[in-house]
Design a protein around this motif. Sequence first.
Motif, mmCIF file in Angstrom:
data_model
loop_
_atom_site.group_PDB
_atom_site.id
_atom_site.type_symbol
_atom_site.label_atom_id
_atom_site.label_comp_id
_atom_site.label_asym_id
_atom_site.label_seq_id
_atom_site.Cartn_x
_atom_site.Cartn_y
_atom_site.Cartn_z
ATOM 1 N N PRO A 180 0.606 -1.128 0.042
ATOM 2 C CA PRO A 180 -0.388 0.046 0.232
ATOM 3 C C PRO A 180 0.680 1.616 -0.085
ATOM 4 N N CYS A 181 0.711 1.831 -1.144
ATOM 5 C CA CYS A 181 0.915 3.534 -0.750
ATOM 6 C C CYS A 181 1.057 4.207 0.307
ATOM 7 N N PRO A 182 2.207 5.035 1.198
ATOM 8 C CA PRO A 182 1.230 5.563 2.305
ATOM 9 C C PRO A 182 1.122 6.478 2.532
ATOM 10 N N VAL A 183 0.999 7.025 2.021
ATOM 11 C CA VAL A 183 -0.498 8.265 1.352
ATOM 12 C C VAL A 183 -1.725 8.298 0.821
ATOM 13 N N CYS A 184 -1.759 6.950 -0.054
ATOM 14 C CA CYS A 184 -3.346 6.717 0.024
ATOM 15 C C CYS A 184 -4.051 5.468 -0.325
ATOM 16 N N GLU A 185 -2.816 4.200 -0.190
ATOM 17 C CA GLU A 185 -3.269 2.697 0.686
ATOM 18 C C GLU A 185 -2.949 2.730 -0.130
ATOM 19 N N SER A 186 -3.378 2.438 -2.399
ATOM 20 C CA SER A 186 -3.522 2.431 -3.134
ATOM 21 C C SER A 186 -2.489 0.820 -3.307
ATOM 22 N N PRO A 187 -1.810 -0.087 -4.082
ATOM 23 C CA PRO A 187 -0.870 -0.686 -3.536
ATOM 24 C C PRO A 187 -0.257 0.005 -5.423
ATOM 25 N N VAL A 188 1.035 -0.520 -4.715
ATOM 26 C CA VAL A 188 2.181 0.081 -5.351
ATOM 27 C C VAL A 188 2.412 -0.611 -6.507
ATOM 28 N N GLN A 189 2.352 0.188 -7.553
ATOM 29 C CA GLN A 189 2.449 -0.706 -9.223
ATOM 30 C C GLN A 189 3.868 -0.590 -10.049
ATOM 31 N N ARG A 190 4.384 -1.190 -11.211
ATOM 32 C CA ARG A 190 5.897 -0.991 -11.242
ATOM 33 C C ARG A 190 5.686 -1.086 -12.876
ATOM 34 N N ILE A 191 6.828 -0.494 -13.210
ATOM 35 C CA ILE A 191 6.919 -0.737 -14.668
ATOM 36 C C ILE A 191 7.591 -1.758 -14.870
ATOM 37 N N GLN A 192 8.139 -2.430 -15.568
ATOM 38 C CA GLN A 192 10.053 -3.287 -15.955
ATOM 39 C C GLN A 192 10.138 -3.189 -17.332
ATOM 40 N N TYR A 193 11.553 -2.331 -17.937
ATOM 41 C CA TYR A 193 11.824 -2.057 -19.198
ATOM 42 C C TYR A 193 13.755 -2.399 -19.000
ATOM 43 N N SER A 217 3.205 -0.423 -23.716
ATOM 44 C CA SER A 217 3.731 1.003 -24.130
ATOM 45 C C SER A 217 4.363 1.696 -23.890
ATOM 46 N N LEU A 218 4.851 1.022 -22.783
ATOM 47 C CA LEU A 218 5.866 2.630 -21.889
ATOM 48 C C LEU A 218 7.126 1.789 -22.522
ATOM 49 N N SER A 219 7.451 0.508 -22.820
ATOM 50 C CA SER A 219 8.387 0.483 -23.330
ATOM 51 C C SER A 219 9.305 0.755 -24.754
ATOM 52 N N ARG A 220 7.543 1.313 -25.700
ATOM 53 C CA ARG A 220 8.001 1.705 -26.565
ATOM 54 C C ARG A 220 8.098 2.358 -26.605
ATOM 55 N N LEU A 221 7.421 3.861 -25.478
ATOM 56 C CA LEU A 221 7.680 5.465 -24.657
ATOM 57 C C LEU A 221 9.795 5.246 -25.068
ATOM 58 N N LEU A 222 9.782 4.072 -24.017
ATOM 59 C CA LEU A 222 10.787 4.979 -23.485
ATOM 60 C C LEU A 222 12.369 4.485 -24.385
ATOM 61 N N LYS A 223 11.682 3.020 -25.523
ATOM 62 C CA LYS A 223 12.502 2.821 -26.395
ATOM 63 C C LYS A 223 13.620 3.602 -26.534
ATOM 64 N N LEU A 243 0.425 2.418 -15.610
ATOM 65 C CA LEU A 243 0.800 2.413 -16.953
ATOM 66 C C LEU A 243 1.718 1.319 -17.540
ATOM 67 N N ALA A 244 1.102 0.139 -18.962
ATOM 68 C CA ALA A 244 1.499 -0.916 -19.354
ATOM 69 C C ALA A 244 3.409 -0.642 -19.640
ATOM 70 N N ASP A 245 3.288 -1.929 -18.970
ATOM 71 C CA ASP A 245 5.144 -1.357 -19.470
ATOM 72 C C ASP A 245 5.127 -2.151 -21.007
ATOM 73 N N ASN A 280 15.536 -2.603 -15.747
ATOM 74 C CA ASN A 280 15.531 -1.758 -14.931
ATOM 75 C C ASN A 280 13.679 -1.620 -13.667
ATOM 76 N N GLU A 281 13.121 -1.254 -12.847
ATOM 77 C CA GLU A 281 12.451 -1.480 -13.090
ATOM 78 C C GLU A 281 11.991 0.152 -12.361
ATOM 79 N N THR A 282 10.472 0.341 -12.666
ATOM 80 C CA THR A 282 10.256 1.674 -12.168
ATOM 81 C C THR A 282 8.888 1.855 -11.108
ATOM 82 N N ASN A 283 8.558 2.144 -10.003
ATOM 83 C CA ASN A 283 8.402 1.717 -9.072
ATOM 84 C C ASN A 283 6.856 3.428 -8.739
ATOM 85 N N TYR A 284 5.802 2.973 -8.994
ATOM 86 C CA TYR A 284 5.172 4.317 -8.268
ATOM 87 C C TYR A 284 3.763 4.246 -8.250
#
Length: 295
Positions: free
Chosen positions: A242-255, A277-283, A273-275, A258-262
């Motif tokens: 859970p996010c400590p601010v809103c308690e929503s589950p923390v998400q991740r992007i893997q590319y 579509s993000l991979s295309r964006l970050l290519k 943020l789908a992995d 590397n991994e990004t958590n948000y």
Amino acid sequence: MPELPDIELYLSALRDRIQGEVLQKFRLVSPVLMRTFDPPISAIEGKEVIGLHRIGKRIVFEFEDDLFAVLHLMISGRLQWRDRGVAIPRKRAHGAMDFANGSLLITEASSKKRASLYIVAGQDGLAEHDRGGVEPLGISARSFAKALRSQNRTMKRILTDQHIFSGIGNAYSDEILHRAKLSPVQRSQNLTDVEVKRLFEATQTVLVEFRDRLLEEHASKWPTKVTAFRKDMAVHGKYGEPCPVCESPVQRIQYASNETNYCATCQTEGRLLADRSLSRLLKGDWPKTLEELED
């Protein structure tokens, strides 16, 4: 990979132990650590350590006669302080720097040895290891905004680019973006002035908070658990928690590797943020290797 707060912790511990001390011997057991041969490693033996500082994620040992040892620990390199002359573990250690009051072990708990040590002479040689990024804790809000908008990159990448900001990596960029309530894939030149100000304040606050917390936790003892995954982090390494601010589950992007958590609720208006579509964006905006990430 140790980042700005972690490197500052190491520097504090090193200053207490070896500043003003003479390096009696450098016992090298893993030649892959050394990336230079002139000056030789023997050039710093018998020399006093007159200063210790940081260039980005690199630790700089300043010796007499304008000599420097530049150490980059990369992802799994660590430093250990032991009794003088301690045996060097050959499977996970590169070598030891022997002083009268103890030995500094350079270890790397990985089969891929990425840590590096350069011996350089003079300020010109030292300057070659500076990627040119601004120091995030030593600049004004205006200078921060200028650096941020110098390129149109994703927020995640521009914060971790050592040519733009010095010392911020994968872990603390996650924490900064969460504190600033900004998406990791938002473009730097699309931020409003209000968002830039919020990001500047979050960068300053997060880095200072963690640096000071680490220094307080370790006080006079040697830091033995330098890690990119800390219990007191909000999102980094907290996928599904859970996010400590809103308690929503923390998400991740893997590319790549590397991994990004948000937090989707706090940072992306609830959008995942789908992995793929993000991979295309970050290519073209995200490196495929750790070496590329650093350079």
